[in-house]
Design a protein around this motif. Sequence first.
Motif, mmCIF file in Angstrom:
data_model
loop_
_atom_site.group_PDB
_atom_site.id
_atom_site.type_symbol
_atom_site.label_atom_id
_atom_site.label_comp_id
_atom_site.label_asym_id
_atom_site.label_seq_id
_atom_site.Cartn_x
_atom_site.Cartn_y
_atom_site.Cartn_z
ATOM 1 N N ALA A 186 -53.000 -1.560 0.598
ATOM 2 C CA ALA A 186 -53.441 -0.260 0.095
ATOM 3 C C ALA A 186 -53.340 -0.265 -1.421
ATOM 4 O O ALA A 186 -52.275 -0.525 -1.982
ATOM 5 C CB ALA A 186 -52.586 0.857 0.679
ATOM 6 N N ARG A 187 -54.444 0.019 -2.071
ATOM 7 C CA ARG A 187 -54.449 0.135 -3.531
ATOM 8 C C ARG A 187 -54.364 1.615 -3.885
ATOM 9 O O ARG A 187 -55.173 2.417 -3.424
ATOM 10 C CB ARG A 187 -55.721 -0.478 -4.101
ATOM 11 C CG ARG A 187 -55.765 -1.962 -3.911
ATOM 12 C CD ARG A 187 -56.863 -2.585 -4.745
ATOM 13 N NE ARG A 187 -56.832 -4.024 -4.587
ATOM 14 C CZ ARG A 187 -57.765 -4.712 -3.948
ATOM 15 N NH1 ARG A 187 -58.790 -4.100 -3.424
ATOM 16 N NH2 ARG A 187 -57.659 -6.016 -3.849
ATOM 17 N N THR A 188 -53.379 1.937 -4.722
ATOM 18 C CA THR A 188 -53.129 3.342 -5.048
ATOM 19 C C THR A 188 -53.013 3.521 -6.562
ATOM 20 O O THR A 188 -51.920 3.708 -7.095
ATOM 21 C CB THR A 188 -51.840 3.816 -4.373
ATOM 22 O OG1 THR A 188 -50.784 2.965 -4.779
ATOM 23 C CG2 THR A 188 -51.964 3.796 -2.865
ATOM 24 N N PRO A 189 -54.131 3.535 -7.280
ATOM 25 C CA PRO A 189 -54.032 3.682 -8.741
ATOM 26 C C PRO A 189 -53.561 5.076 -9.180
ATOM 27 O O PRO A 189 -52.831 5.193 -10.164
ATOM 28 C CB PRO A 189 -55.452 3.403 -9.230
ATOM 29 C CG PRO A 189 -56.326 3.586 -8.060
ATOM 30 C CD PRO A 189 -55.500 3.301 -6.849
ATOM 31 N N ALA A 190 -53.955 6.118 -8.475
ATOM 32 C CA ALA A 190 -53.538 7.461 -8.888
ATOM 33 C C ALA A 190 -52.038 7.659 -8.673
ATOM 34 O O ALA A 190 -51.348 8.224 -9.527
ATOM 35 C CB ALA A 190 -54.322 8.525 -8.120
ATOM 36 N N ILE A 217 -54.610 12.050 -4.693
ATOM 37 C CA ILE A 217 -53.243 11.760 -4.266
ATOM 38 C C ILE A 217 -53.143 11.838 -2.748
ATOM 39 O O ILE A 217 -52.501 10.989 -2.110
ATOM 40 C CB ILE A 217 -52.264 12.720 -4.972
ATOM 41 C CG1 ILE A 217 -52.265 12.409 -6.474
ATOM 42 C CG2 ILE A 217 -50.864 12.603 -4.401
ATOM 43 C CD1 ILE A 217 -51.488 13.362 -7.314
ATOM 44 N N LEU A 218 -53.766 12.829 -2.139
ATOM 45 C CA LEU A 218 -53.767 12.925 -0.679
ATOM 46 C C LEU A 218 -54.494 11.740 -0.046
ATOM 47 O O LEU A 218 -54.042 11.191 0.970
ATOM 48 C CB LEU A 218 -54.400 14.234 -0.230
ATOM 49 C CG LEU A 218 -53.596 15.498 -0.512
ATOM 50 C CD1 LEU A 218 -54.417 16.731 -0.181
ATOM 51 C CD2 LEU A 218 -52.310 15.490 0.269
ATOM 52 N N TRP A 267 -50.219 5.590 -11.332
ATOM 53 C CA TRP A 267 -50.293 6.249 -12.633
ATOM 54 C C TRP A 267 -49.346 7.444 -12.689
ATOM 55 O O TRP A 267 -48.643 7.628 -13.691
ATOM 56 C CB TRP A 267 -51.731 6.700 -12.907
ATOM 57 C CG TRP A 267 -51.867 7.422 -14.203
ATOM 58 C CD1 TRP A 267 -51.964 6.875 -15.448
ATOM 59 C CD2 TRP A 267 -51.897 8.843 -14.375
ATOM 60 N NE1 TRP A 267 -52.059 7.863 -16.380
ATOM 61 C CE2 TRP A 267 -52.018 9.079 -15.756
ATOM 62 C CE3 TRP A 267 -51.838 9.922 -13.514
ATOM 63 C CZ2 TRP A 267 -52.078 10.361 -16.286
ATOM 64 C CZ3 TRP A 267 -51.900 11.193 -14.045
ATOM 65 C CH2 TRP A 267 -52.019 11.415 -15.402
ATOM 66 N N SER A 268 -49.299 8.248 -11.637
ATOM 67 C CA SER A 268 -48.435 9.423 -11.648
ATOM 68 C C SER A 268 -46.966 9.013 -11.642
ATOM 69 O O SER A 268 -46.134 9.636 -12.312
ATOM 70 C CB SER A 268 -48.752 10.347 -10.476
ATOM 71 O OG SER A 268 -48.518 9.700 -9.251
ATOM 72 N N ASP A 302 -45.756 6.209 -12.954
ATOM 73 C CA ASP A 302 -45.494 5.717 -14.304
ATOM 74 C C ASP A 302 -45.316 6.876 -15.282
ATOM 75 O O ASP A 302 -44.429 6.857 -16.134
ATOM 76 C CB ASP A 302 -46.629 4.808 -14.781
ATOM 77 C CG ASP A 302 -46.660 3.487 -14.051
ATOM 78 O OD1 ASP A 302 -45.630 3.117 -13.447
ATOM 79 O OD2 ASP A 302 -47.718 2.831 -14.083
ATOM 80 N N LEU A 303 -46.172 7.887 -15.155
ATOM 81 C CA LEU A 303 -46.084 9.053 -16.034
ATOM 82 C C LEU A 303 -44.758 9.789 -15.837
ATOM 83 O O LEU A 303 -44.094 10.159 -16.814
ATOM 84 C CB LEU A 303 -47.252 10.001 -15.770
ATOM 85 C CG LEU A 303 -47.299 11.256 -16.624
ATOM 86 C CD1 LEU A 303 -47.578 10.892 -18.069
ATOM 87 C CD2 LEU A 303 -48.348 12.207 -16.101
ATOM 88 N N LEU A 304 -44.342 9.957 -14.590
ATOM 89 C CA LEU A 304 -43.066 10.620 -14.324
ATOM 90 C C LEU A 304 -41.897 9.797 -14.842
ATOM 91 O O LEU A 304 -40.912 10.342 -15.349
ATOM 92 C CB LEU A 304 -42.908 10.894 -12.834
ATOM 93 C CG LEU A 304 -43.776 12.019 -12.282
ATOM 94 C CD1 LEU A 304 -43.621 12.105 -10.769
ATOM 95 C CD2 LEU A 304 -43.423 13.338 -12.918
ATOM 96 N N GLY A 305 -41.987 8.469 -14.728
ATOM 97 C CA GLY A 305 -40.931 7.599 -15.256
ATOM 98 C C GLY A 305 -40.823 7.700 -16.771
ATOM 99 O O GLY A 305 -39.717 7.791 -17.324
ATOM 100 N N ARG A 306 -41.975 7.698 -17.455
ATOM 101 C CA ARG A 306 -41.952 7.836 -18.906
ATOM 102 C C ARG A 306 -41.424 9.201 -19.328
ATOM 103 O O ARG A 306 -40.661 9.316 -20.291
ATOM 104 C CB ARG A 306 -43.353 7.619 -19.480
ATOM 105 C CG ARG A 306 -43.702 6.144 -19.601
ATOM 106 C CD ARG A 306 -44.995 5.957 -20.338
ATOM 107 N NE ARG A 306 -46.038 5.891 -19.306
ATOM 108 C CZ ARG A 306 -47.237 6.425 -19.394
ATOM 109 N NH1 ARG A 306 -47.598 7.079 -20.457
ATOM 110 N NH2 ARG A 306 -48.103 6.309 -18.411
#
Length: 112
Positions: A58-62, A36-37, A65-66, A68-72
């Motif tokens: 900038a590609r930021t998959p982490a 994340i950092l 994902w985080s 999306d997880l917080l939204g769900r």
Amino acid sequence: MRKQSIGLDETPAARPAPRLPRLVVGVLLAAVSVPILYEGVLLCVANWKRALGMSAEARTPALDWSCDLLGRLQDEVGRLILPCFQHVPWQPTHVLLAAGVAMTLSMLMLRR
């Protein structure tokens, strides 16, 4: 003549705290926070490059994902909790009274 101590000021030898759980928690926290950092730094660098007129992506998959997880998680909590509050007959006098009591208690706690 010296007075003898009755033992109130003497403390028994304390065992040192186990260091393994602290070490494990520290390693896990570092392992979770490093991606994340890293992606945060990538976003900052990309923004600076854009400000300077260069093309940057900038590609930021982490981070994606985080988020999306917080939204769900927010959606699920909303589905569980909101129906309880939607069927309660809200009366403004009760709500204002409860808010006044909460603010008064908060003010008294902050005063001390």
